[in-house]
Scaffold this active site. Structure first.
Site, PDB file in Angstrom:
ATOM      1  N   HIS A 192       6.100  32.319  11.018  1.00 55.05           N
ATOM      2  CA  HIS A 192       5.463  31.483  11.913  1.00 55.05           C
ATOM      3  C   HIS A 192       6.641  31.230  12.989  1.00 55.05           C
ATOM      4  O   HIS A 192       7.892  31.187  12.738  1.00 55.05           O
ATOM      5  CB  HIS A 192       5.199  30.208  11.346  1.00 55.05           C
ATOM      6  CG  HIS A 192       6.168  29.281  10.702  1.00 55.05           C
ATOM      7  ND1 HIS A 192       6.948  28.182  11.507  1.00 55.05           N
ATOM      8  CD2 HIS A 192       7.083  29.388   9.858  1.00 55.05           C
ATOM      9  CE1 HIS A 192       7.774  27.588  10.653  1.00 55.05           C
ATOM     10  NE2 HIS A 192       7.911  28.403   9.763  1.00 55.05           N
ATOM     11  N   ARG A 205       4.332  22.844   7.271  1.00 51.23           N
ATOM     12  CA  ARG A 205       3.386  22.883   8.307  1.00 51.23           C
ATOM     13  C   ARG A 205       2.380  24.287   8.233  1.00 51.23           C
ATOM     14  O   ARG A 205       1.504  24.498   9.031  1.00 51.23           O
ATOM     15  CB  ARG A 205       3.718  22.794   9.734  1.00 51.23           C
ATOM     16  CG  ARG A 205       4.616  21.641  10.001  1.00 51.23           C
ATOM     17  CD  ARG A 205       5.350  21.335  11.054  1.00 51.23           C
ATOM     18  NE  ARG A 205       6.374  22.386  10.933  1.00 51.23           N
ATOM     19  CZ  ARG A 205       7.385  22.732  11.845  1.00 51.23           C
ATOM     20  NH1 ARG A 205       7.322  21.950  13.110  1.00 51.23           N
ATOM     21  NH2 ARG A 205       8.316  23.358  11.792  1.00 51.23           N
TER      22      ARG A 205
END
Ligand code: CO
Length: 211
Positions: free
Chosen positions: A98, A46
């Site tokens: 992230h 992602r």
């Protein structure tokens, strides 16, 4: 036998699309790459480097591993940094973590995941360096997110501590190391404001003098 036909179909369409908008795109790229950035990010599907910053092939040199860790004995990562700095002469190294990182989450747990435990140990070390601060946070998710950020900061340090980066600075090269974090939930990058561009900003312990 054609395997994964859908991917080959996608590829043909993608290449045709690019060629249509810029006919000599691939011809130009095949001669040389001249990226200004090295991206060190997580392998998470992602968090695709080029798409997040909307850059085309040729514009960003990439190294990804689980939880965007830079370990001073990891020949793979070090080779990428060396090539990027010494041959491609990138001007910026971006360590991008992230929120919601599975590697960081696993490191927070007290169970074995097999081989990867050795890799995740480095993140446990980051936790230990900031244990008081992290333990003081009652909310589990908030603690998890802070560790994702602290891990980026630690890896920015690790990049700066390499002899490769220090040698570049010593020779007067313009090279900055940045720490960013990406939110999977909204697609937005956040600058952690830990940019380092000279040796005086790193801990004296890691300073390498050439003579
Ligand atoms: Co991750």
């Amino acid at each position: 036998m054609q395997t994964l036909k859908n991917l080959f179909d996608n590829n043909r369409k993608w290449a045709a699309r690019i060629k249509k908008s810029e006919p000599d795109f691939f011809t130009k790229l095949s001669r040389q790459q001249n990226p200004e950035y090295l991206w060190i990010g997580c392998s998470d599907s992602r968090v695709p480097s080029n798409q997040i910053v909307d850059l085309l092939p040729g514009e960003i040199f990439v190294h990804r591993n689980i939880a965007n860790v830079v370990i001073h004995t990891d020949l793979n990562c070090l080779s990428v940094i060396q090539y990027a700095v010494e041959v491609l002469k990138v001007k910026h190294i971006i360590v991008c973590g992230h929120y919601g990182c599975g590697g960081i989450k696993a490191a927070l747990e007290k169970r074995s995941f097999g081989l990867i435990d050795t890799w995740l140990r480095h993140i446990k070390d980051v936790y230990r360096h900031h244990q008081d601060k992290l333990d003081a946070i009652a909310d589990e998710n908030e603690r998890f997110n802070l560790l994702c950020e602290l891990n980026v900061v630690e890896q920015v340090g690790n990049v700066c501590h390499t002899s490769i980066v220090q040698k570049a600075w010593e020779s007067g090269r313009d090279l900055s190391v940045h720490g960013w974090i990406y939110s999977i939930e909204n697609g937005i990058l956040k600058n952690l404001d830990v940019c380092v561009d000279n040796v005086s900003d790193i801990s004296d312990t890691y300073e390498i003098k050439s003579s």
